[in-house]
Design an enzyme around this catalytic site. Structure first.
Site, PDB file in Angstrom:
ATOM      1  N   HIS A 189       7.946  -2.622  -0.715  1.00 50.10           N
ATOM      2  CA  HIS A 189       7.809  -1.336  -1.398  1.00 50.10           C
ATOM      3  C   HIS A 189       7.134  -0.362  -0.436  1.00 50.10           C
ATOM      4  O   HIS A 189       6.422  -0.770   0.492  1.00 50.10           O
ATOM      5  CB  HIS A 189       6.962  -1.475  -2.652  1.00 50.10           C
ATOM      6  CG  HIS A 189       7.638  -2.235  -3.750  1.00 50.10           C
ATOM      7  ND1 HIS A 189       7.183  -2.195  -5.042  1.00 50.10           N
ATOM      8  CD2 HIS A 189       8.729  -3.051  -3.755  1.00 50.10           C
ATOM      9  CE1 HIS A 189       7.953  -2.950  -5.807  1.00 50.10           C
ATOM     10  NE2 HIS A 189       8.896  -3.492  -5.037  1.00 50.10           N
ATOM     11  N   GLU A 246       4.540   1.526  -0.622  1.00 50.84           N
ATOM     12  CA  GLU A 246       3.083   1.388  -0.511  1.00 50.84           C
ATOM     13  C   GLU A 246       2.707   0.205   0.372  1.00 50.84           C
ATOM     14  O   GLU A 246       1.818   0.306   1.229  1.00 50.84           O
ATOM     15  CB  GLU A 246       2.455   1.176  -1.901  1.00 50.84           C
ATOM     16  CG  GLU A 246       2.719   2.290  -2.874  1.00 50.84           C
ATOM     17  CD  GLU A 246       3.917   2.042  -3.785  1.00 50.84           C
ATOM     18  OE1 GLU A 246       3.839   2.432  -4.961  1.00 50.84           O
ATOM     19  OE2 GLU A 246       4.925   1.474  -3.322  1.00 50.84           O
ATOM     20  N   CYS A 266       3.639   0.019  -8.895  1.00 50.99           N
ATOM     21  CA  CYS A 266       3.877  -1.145  -9.748  1.00 50.99           C
ATOM     22  C   CYS A 266       2.649  -2.061  -9.664  1.00 50.99           C
ATOM     23  O   CYS A 266       1.737  -1.814  -8.875  1.00 50.99           O
ATOM     24  CB  CYS A 266       5.132  -1.873  -9.269  1.00 50.99           C
ATOM     25  SG  CYS A 266       4.906  -2.766  -7.705  1.00 50.99           S
ATOM     26  N   CYS A 283       1.886  -3.355  -6.048  1.00 46.06           N
ATOM     27  CA  CYS A 283       1.350  -2.329  -5.152  1.00 46.06           C
ATOM     28  C   CYS A 283      -0.070  -1.930  -5.544  1.00 46.06           C
ATOM     29  O   CYS A 283      -0.917  -1.726  -4.676  1.00 46.06           O
ATOM     30  CB  CYS A 283       2.282  -1.131  -5.113  1.00 46.06           C
ATOM     31  SG  CYS A 283       3.879  -1.534  -4.344  1.00 46.06           S
TER      32      CYS A 283
END
Length: 157
Positions: free
Chosen positions: A46, A48, A76, A79
């Site tokens: 992801h 992040e 999410c 993260c």
């Protein structure tokens, strides 16, 4: 947030969900990241996480105290956990993620008992961040494979 949006557009142009992140410390950009789980065959890639990994490697420490993470979409649970573990001081996100957001939306976590609690602000460039996501998914449903961004407008091939 404009730098994070630029990363999100790059992700979209490669067929990835358009999420971008930029990690800043003491006024300088430490790292940028964009979603890449599809192209890297890595479910943890992801935006992040990509930015946090790059920044940690750059400074030679898995902790990033005093830093601020700008991300186009609400993080999410994975993260958010990484943000806490990295001791990021401040999280700033754009659009809410009503399906998987862990800060204020669907999967909201209480940080009251966390060993580190970042300052959190949401809604920065909310409309632009949200529009990028909506355009991406609308065009994906129409069977388009890749996104091309021209003057902040998303088109897919």
């Amino acid at each position: 947030m404009q730098l994070a949006l630029a990363e999100a557009r790059k992700a979209a142009s490669r067929g990835e969900v358009p999420v971008g992140a930029v990690l800043v410390q003491e006024g300088r950009v430490l790292a940028r990241g964009r979603n890449r789980p599809i192209c890297s065959s890595d479910p943890t890639a992801h935006a992040e996480i990509v930015a946090i990994r790059k920044a940690a490697k750059k400074v030679g420490n898995y902790r990033l105290p005093g830093s601020t993470l700008y991300v186009t979409v609400e993080p999410c649970p994975m993260c958010l956990g990484a943000i806490i573990q990295a001791r990021i001081r401040r999280l700033v996100f754009g659009a809410e993620d009503t399906k998987a957001g862990a800060v204020v939306s669907r999967l909201k976590f209480s940080l009251n008992q966390a060993n580190h609690r970042p300052e959190i602000s949401g809604g920065l460039c909310r409309e632009e961040c949200g529009r990028l996501l909506k355009d991406f998914f609308r065009l994906k449903r129409q069977g388009k494979k890749k996104c091309r961004v021209v003057e902040n407008r998303s088109t897919f091939k």
